[in-house]
Scaffold this motif. Structure first.
Motif, mmCIF file in Angstrom:
data_model
loop_
_atom_site.group_PDB
_atom_site.id
_atom_site.type_symbol
_atom_site.label_atom_id
_atom_site.label_comp_id
_atom_site.label_asym_id
_atom_site.label_seq_id
_atom_site.Cartn_x
_atom_site.Cartn_y
_atom_site.Cartn_z
ATOM 1 N N SER A 132 -4.255 -0.321 -4.361
ATOM 2 C CA SER A 132 -4.263 -0.527 -2.920
ATOM 3 C C SER A 132 -5.545 -1.175 -2.449
ATOM 4 O O SER A 132 -5.545 -2.049 -1.596
ATOM 5 N N LYS A 160 -5.348 -0.045 6.096
ATOM 6 C CA LYS A 160 -4.046 -0.632 5.781
ATOM 7 C C LYS A 160 -3.729 -1.786 6.717
ATOM 8 O O LYS A 160 -3.153 -2.797 6.301
ATOM 9 N N THR A 188 0.854 -1.188 0.000
ATOM 10 C CA THR A 188 0.000 0.000 0.000
ATOM 11 C C THR A 188 0.884 1.230 0.000
ATOM 12 O O THR A 188 1.930 1.260 0.641
#
Length: 479
Positions: free
Chosen positions: A272, A384, A248
């Motif tokens: 991502s 994330k 990412t």
């Protein structure tokens, strides 16, 4: 067969140095002379930055390693290791990294990023010899586990071309690491905090580092790491090659790109939001009163599982409960010494431990073959973190599932997080002992007979650091 040309020279215009970087290795140009709680609000989502515009056209991707100007020793080792066809991130980046270009690469977890930068780093370093304490290439990583994994992955290739590797991380003997640097190492794989310690002691100098890699660059750009990372990058050769890789990439990485990369090639083989969409994603709605029993049954399944929680105290508590229930569980978090963490991971990989209970320290840099289930006991608060936790399964083309347990007061936050991650999960109401829980996770009641896992070997005492650093608090980058 047409071989991709990789002998281009690229001038550098960074402050402090200009001109091409030349190599004496194999006659190639472009080388180098001289690394649960409940009801929480999700953290603010940082958007992706606009990729830099590449001025010099990138070399085209290749479909075979033999299309690259790699040393024969590396091609032979690839074949011996069973690596026959480049992964997309490798095929896209290697022509450019071998040519000495700066590269910003993104590929999903388990997509082969280590060899994407590692083969180029070794090919361009082969044939050179480092002076004591003066490495020629540097790979910076955020965690000890990732440092060890990178070193292990590159070791057979480095041996084949006579390149010496040194791993520099906290939690292990600094005296031994200093000794490895004094004996000479062309490539150093390091966490920022320990590398800074060795530089402060006078055991390492970075002035001859001509190739620098940031693995998991997005985490390295977080504020806990960024000051030490930039301080280290300021010490390497200003005309050197830079490679930034991650699953990412977001806004903070842009600061590193603008400051340290020159006319970079951008290779993004996965968006991502799609990093882990190839695997199955499940959100399981559970009652608070039934959550402990549900977690215990999931841990009692046939096969291995990683379970993520927010804090080391929660990890220790769940591990004790699982052991008492008959599950071969072990804890992994930042409060463990490095030797303990290494031993626990070894036990998990070999099956001595079947349930690895961990904090986010295990979310990056841990590869376990044939791991098909990851469970978020405590839902993450950052997309994330979800992507990287989930990336421990379904690696290198394998299948796997990510399961997140959600209590009623967490549902709204989890819906927002999944939307930010670009994932549409399967949502199911489950209860302990239920058929749906078994169908999705393989859950089953454990034996109830307490088990004991042999304690990891205690860490050997370390030599004290230099007196001038005594009493200094450790930063996140040193962990």
């Amino acid at each position: 067969m047409n071989r991709a040309r990789t002998n281009n020279r690229f001038s550098r215009t960074r402050s402090g140095g200009t001109g091409p970087l030349r190599s004496s290795a194999s006659g190639r140009s472009g080388g180098q002379n001289q690394a649960g709680g409940h009801g929480r609000r999700p953290a603010a989502i940082r958007g992706e930055f606009a990729p830099p515009k590449t001025v010099t056209p990138a070399l085209p991707a290749v479909e075979a390693f033999t299309d690259l100007d790699l040393p024969e020793q590396l091609l032979t080792t690839l074949a011996a290791e069973g690596v026959s066809v480049p992964f997309p991130i490798q095929g896209a980046t290697l022509p450019n990294t071998l040519a000495g270009r700066d590269v910003l690469g993104r590929g999903r977890t388990g997509s082969g990023k280590t060899l994407a930068f590692g083969l180029a780093l070794l090919a361009r370093t082969a044939g050179q010899r480092a002076e004591p304490g003066q490495p020629l290439a540097l790979v910076l990583v955020p965690t000890r586990e990732l440092a060890q994994q990178v070193s292990d992955a590159l070791a057979p290739y480095a041996r084949s071309v006579g390149v010496r590797l040194a791993t520099v991380v906290g939690g292990l003997s600094i005296a031994r690491q200093a000794g490895a640097l004094r004996r000479g190492a062309e490539v150093v794989v390091a966490t920022p905090g320990r590398l800074k310690d060795l530089i402060d002691r006078g055991d390492c100098r970075l002035g001859r580092v001509g190739i620098t890699v940031l693995d998991e660059a997005d985490q390295m750009a977080d504020m806990g790491f960024l000051p030490q990372v930039t301080a280290l990058l300021d010490q390497v050769r200003p005309d050197g090659q830079r490679m930034l890789f991650s699953a990412t990439l977001d806004g903070n990485v842009d600061r590193l790109v603008r400051r340290y990369l020159t006319d970079p090639v951008v290779n993004s083989v996965d968006p991502s939001a799609g990093v882990v969409t190839a695997m199955e994603h499940h959100v399981l709605h559970v009652d608070v009163a039934d959550k402990k029993a549900t977690v215990t049954e999931i841990a009692g399944r046939e096969g291995r599982v990683i379970m993520f929680l927010d804090t080391k105290h929660a990890v220790n508590r769940l591990t004790r409960d699982l052991l008492a229930s008959g599950v071969r569980a072990a804890a992994l978090h930042g409060g463990k010494s490095q030797s303990q963490r290494n031993r626990t991971l070894s036990q998990f990989r070999t099956g001595g431990v079947t349930a690895l209970v961990a904090t986010n320290v295990a979310a990056r840099g841990i590869h376990v073959d044939n791991l098909d289930l990851v469970v978020n006991v405590d839902p993450p608060t950052d997309p994330k973190d979800y992507l990287h936790r989930g990336g421990r399964t379904a690696r290198a083309g394998e299948s796997g599932s990510v399961v997140t347990l959600v209590t009623p007061d967490q549902r709204r936050d989890m819906t927002r997080l999944m939307a930010a991650a670009g994932i549409v999960p399967q949502t199911t109401r489950v209860r302990s002992g239920g058929a749906e829980l078994h169908r999705i996770t393989g859950a089953q009641a454990p034996s109830g007979i307490p088990v004991t896992i042999a304690a990891p070997t205690p860490e050997r005492p370390q030599r004290a650091a230099a007196p001038s650093r005594r009493g200094r608090r450790r930063s996140p980058a040193a962990r």
